[in-house]
Design an enzyme around this catalytic site. Structure first.
Site, PDB file in Angstrom:
ATOM      1  N   GLY A   1      87.656 -19.154  50.111  1.00  0.00           N
ATOM      2  CA  GLY A   1      87.403 -17.752  50.445  1.00  0.00           C
ATOM      3  C   GLY A   1      88.043 -16.790  49.464  1.00  0.00           C
ATOM      4  CG  ASN A   2      86.498 -15.502  46.867  1.00  0.00           C
ATOM      5  OD1 ASN A   2      85.427 -14.938  47.015  1.00  0.00           O
ATOM      6  ND2 ASN A   2      86.599 -16.787  46.565  1.00  0.00           N
TER       7      ASN A   2
ATOM      8  CD  GLU B   1      82.635 -18.764  44.062  1.00  0.00           C
ATOM      9  OE1 GLU B   1      82.031 -18.524  43.002  1.00  0.00           O
ATOM     10  OE2 GLU B   1      82.678 -19.882  44.560  1.00  0.00           O
TER      11      GLU B   1
ATOM     12  CG  HIS C   1      82.937 -16.265  49.465  1.00  0.00           C
ATOM     13  ND1 HIS C   1      81.832 -16.810  50.087  1.00  0.00           N
ATOM     14  CD2 HIS C   1      83.530 -17.288  48.808  1.00  0.00           C
ATOM     15  CE1 HIS C   1      81.759 -18.101  49.808  1.00  0.00           C
ATOM     16  NE2 HIS C   1      82.776 -18.419  49.034  1.00  0.00           N
TER      17      HIS C   1
ATOM     18  CG  HIS D   1      83.604 -21.777  52.662  1.00  0.00           C
ATOM     19  ND1 HIS D   1      84.332 -22.680  51.920  1.00  0.00           N
ATOM     20  CD2 HIS D   1      83.063 -20.913  51.765  1.00  0.00           C
ATOM     21  CE1 HIS D   1      84.257 -22.373  50.632  1.00  0.00           C
ATOM     22  NE2 HIS D   1      83.509 -21.295  50.508  1.00  0.00           N
TER      23      HIS D   1
END
Ligand SMILES: [Zn+2]
Length: 285
Positions: free
Chosen positions: A29-30, A76, A95, A97
């Site tokens: 994630g970011n 990313e 972002h 998951h």
């Protein structure tokens, strides 16, 4: 607290919530946000998002070059930069998951059905950007197709990405997507969703102004038409012209029948099937 300190604190908070809700594993994630027209603040590489501190963030320019920070920006970052380039109205990108939404992304099932009033009003339709190798130029290219018309999308066999006017609003859209995915999954396990009619969808989207929601894009006039590249409107599955506000999903009924060899219909489903058949006959003429 200065404006930049507030942005750092917001990213830390969104990261904590992503971790608490299980939207990320390991260092996944970011998150990023605009500081001003020349600088972005973003999460560092290789850090679990639930355990970040404000000083860990990296400042980069809109080409992705590092301007300040002890760590390197997430790999990313190019996907984030692509979103900022295409959406001057957006100030933050998230972002992650989240497992149920990512399950849909992996099964190749977009969340493009008009099912929940809340989702219709806020995000509208949630398409799937085609698969791109993470950390390569493929992912920004896949996101480019939908980002002008959508505030959130699934990433095929990968996760989801959202954007918003600030960090928390982008983060809340991620929550909405995962929540919607969970509800869609349960509804499908229970035999399929009833869909919200197109007329009702238009009414709901008409309320956006009242709630101060800036809609990313209107519905496509003819959903069966191939959308432009990039998409400038949203495709949302919402049946038209039945006079009912909730309509049983005829396709789900037929799918169950082909699996079990047996059809059990409620009165509403039977009516919808007949209406659909009549409509198809009319279209054929
Ligand atoms: Zn990812």
């Amino acid at each position: 607290m200065s404006a930049e300190e507030q942005l750092r604190a917001d990213i830390v908070e969104a990261g904590r919530r992503m971790d608490a809700r299980g939207y990320v594993a390991s260092n996944d994630g970011n998150i990023s946000t605009r500081i001003d027209k020349d600088r972005l603040l973003t999460t560092p590489k290789s850090v679990p998002k639930g355990y970040m501190t404000p000083d860990m963030m990296v400042i980069v320019d809109y080409e992705g070059r590092k301007l300040a920070g002890d760590r390197d920006a997430s790999s990313e970052l190019p996907m984030h930069l692509e979103i900022y380039r295409n959406r001057p109205d957006v100030n933050a990108v998230v972002h992650a998951h989240p497992p149920t939404a990512t399950g849909f992304a992996t099964a190749g099932i977009p969340l493009t059905r008009a099912v929940l009033a809340e989702v219709v009003t806020t995000l509208g339709s949630i398409p799937i950007a085609e698969y791109g190798t993470p950390s390569t130029a493929e992912l920004p290219a896949a996101v480019r197709k939908y980002i002008k018309a959508h505030d959130g999308m699934l990433l095929a066999n990968h996760g989801a990405v959202t954007c918003g006017r600030d960090v928390m609003s982008a983060y809340y859209k991620m929550e909405t997507i995962e929540h919607f995915a969970k509800i869609s999954l349960v509804a499908r396990l229970l035999g399929g969703e009833n869909l919200i009619s197109r007329e009702e969808v238009e009414r709901l989207q008409g309320l956006r102004g009242m709630y101060g929601i800036a809609a990313p894009a209107p519905l496509c006039a003819d959903p069966s038409e191939d959308i432009d590249d990039p998409a400038l409107c949203q495709v949302l599955e919402a049946p038209e012209g039945t006079g009912e506000r909730l309509i049983p999903d005829v396709n789900a009924v037929l799918k169950t029948a082909s699996r079990t060899g047996e059809i059990r219909l409620t009165y509403g489903e039977l009516t919808a099937l007949i209406a659909d058949a009549v409509k198809n006959l009319r279209d054929l003429r």
